[in-house]
Motif scaffolding. Structure first.
Motif, PDB file in Angstrom:
ATOM      1  N   LYS A   1       0.845  -1.198   0.000  1.00  6.19           N
ATOM      2  CA  LYS A   1       0.000   0.000   0.000  1.00  6.19           C
ATOM      3  C   LYS A   1       0.879   1.245   0.000  1.00  6.19           C
ATOM      4  CE  LYS A   1      -3.954  -2.039   2.429  1.00  6.19           C
ATOM      5  NZ  LYS A   1      -4.837  -1.957   3.626  1.00  6.19           N
ATOM      6  N   ARG A   2       0.375   2.293  -0.594  1.00  4.35           N
ATOM      7  CA  ARG A   2       1.075   3.567  -0.616  1.00  4.35           C
ATOM      8  C   ARG A   2       0.119   4.679  -0.230  1.00  4.35           C
ATOM      9  NH1 ARG A   2       5.984   2.609  -3.471  1.00  4.35           N
ATOM     10  NH2 ARG A   2       6.674   0.722  -2.415  1.00  4.35           N
ATOM     11  N   SER A   3       0.660   5.764   0.339  1.00  6.99           N
ATOM     12  CA  SER A   3      -0.148   6.908   0.781  1.00  6.99           C
ATOM     13  C   SER A   3       0.299   8.148   0.019  1.00  6.99           C
ATOM     14  CB  SER A   3       0.021   7.121   2.293  1.00  6.99           C
ATOM     15  OG  SER A   3      -0.398   5.976   3.006  1.00  6.99           O
ATOM     16  N   PRO A   4      -0.399   8.500  -1.052  1.00  3.95           N
ATOM     17  CA  PRO A   4      -0.011   9.655  -1.862  1.00  3.95           C
ATOM     18  C   PRO A   4      -0.121  10.960  -1.081  1.00  3.95           C
ATOM     19  CG  PRO A   4      -1.556   8.237  -3.041  1.00  3.95           C
ATOM     20  CD  PRO A   4      -1.558   7.795  -1.611  1.00  3.95           C
ATOM     21  N   PRO A   5       0.751  11.919  -1.355  1.00  7.80           N
ATOM     22  CA  PRO A   5       0.652  13.238  -0.726  1.00  7.80           C
ATOM     23  C   PRO A   5      -0.523  14.000  -1.315  1.00  7.80           C
ATOM     24  CG  PRO A   5       2.356  13.251  -2.396  1.00  7.80           C
ATOM     25  CD  PRO A   5       1.887  11.828  -2.288  1.00  7.80           C
ATOM     26  N   PRO A   6      -0.969  15.072  -0.661  1.00  7.02           N
ATOM     27  CA  PRO A   6      -2.133  15.817  -1.148  1.00  7.02           C
ATOM     28  C   PRO A   6      -1.876  16.597  -2.433  1.00  7.02           C
ATOM     29  CG  PRO A   6      -1.185  16.901   0.762  1.00  7.02           C
ATOM     30  CD  PRO A   6      -0.490  15.586   0.638  1.00  7.02           C
ATOM     31  N   ALA A   7      -0.624  16.869  -2.757  1.00  3.21           N
ATOM     32  CA  ALA A   7      -0.324  17.678  -3.944  1.00  3.21           C
ATOM     33  C   ALA A   7       1.016  17.261  -4.535  1.00  3.21           C
ATOM     34  CB  ALA A   7      -0.306  19.162  -3.582  1.00  3.21           C
ATOM     35  N   GLY A   8       1.254  17.719  -5.757  1.00  2.00           N
ATOM     36  CA  GLY A   8       2.510  17.427  -6.432  1.00  2.00           C
ATOM     37  C   GLY A   8       2.403  16.227  -7.355  1.00  2.00           C
ATOM     38  N   VAL A   9       3.319  16.155  -8.305  1.00  2.00           N
ATOM     39  CA  VAL A   9       3.402  15.017  -9.221  1.00  2.00           C
ATOM     40  C   VAL A   9       4.241  13.940  -8.545  1.00  2.00           C
ATOM     41  CG1 VAL A   9       4.096  14.239 -11.516  1.00  2.00           C
ATOM     42  CG2 VAL A   9       3.307  16.596 -11.188  1.00  2.00           C
TER      43      VAL A   9
END
Length: 202
Positions: A54-62
């Motif tokens: 599992k991964r947790s993407p940040p709220p912004a950015g590519v």
């Protein structure tokens, strides 16, 4: 009651690759325990290679499309390309760098040269138009199968799984035209994690 240990999360098709050495190991127990252990080790290695944490993407950015080391940061006309080379020890499930709608998914046959060399530009690849950005999955010297998960018209979230490469090798993201080289937040040689490391922001 003993706790049930869940099977590891793996990429689709993993067990198809692992079942051959697994099945072969059973009769080998009667012939050579050493060879049987070898078969089981190969099966375990295949499962481990195709792991899908599992991964947790940040709220912004590519975000990075792959685990591995950044191998290319370069301007191409009015766009910037960031490439990530996946070593054999890296997770090979690829993720969407940005939210968007899939435009098209295009497969181009080609060679299977080492993905960290300039000659890899002639390798087999799958280009995924993710809306504002474009992801290209490139086979390498060992890779023989690119598995895209998405189709034209699908909506993507940042960090969503878009495919994997079995036994290889490089993933490129072509940034939207509004980004330039100064907006890139990684450098060549830096390790990144798919869906989590921000590779560019404005």
């Amino acid at each position: 009651m003993s706790e049930v240990v869940p099977l590891p999360a793996v990429a689709p098709g993993t067990w198809r690759y692992a079942r051959i050495p697994l099945i072969c190991s059973l009769p080998l127990v009667l012939v050579s325990p050493f060879l049987a252990v070898g078969g089981l080790s190969v099966a375990a290695g295949i499962v481990w290679f195709h792991r899908d944490p599992k991964r947790s993407p940040p709220p912004a950015g590519v975000v990075a499309p792959a685990d591995g080391r950044v191998s290319i940061v370069r301007a191409e006309g009015d766009r910037v390309r960031v490439a990530v080379f996946m070593n054999v020890t890296d997770v090979h499930v690829n993720r969407a760098p940005m939210a968007g709608t899939v435009g098209d998914v295009e497969h181009t046959p080609g060679k299977h040269l080492p993905a960290f060399t300039k000659e890899s530009e002639r390798n087999e690849r799958v280009r995924i138009d993710c809306g504002e950005c474009e992801v290209t999955l490139i086979a390498g010297a060992v890779a023989r199968r690119i598995h895209p998960y998405v189709e034209s018209g699908e909506d993507l979230e940042r960090g969503e799984r878009i495919g994997h490469i079995s036994f290889g090798s490089r993933a490129d993201v072509l940034l939207p035209a509004r980004f330039d080289v100064e907006d890139v937040r990684v450098e060549v040689g830096q390790r990144v994690r798919a869906g989590e490391t921000v590779v560019a922001s404005s």
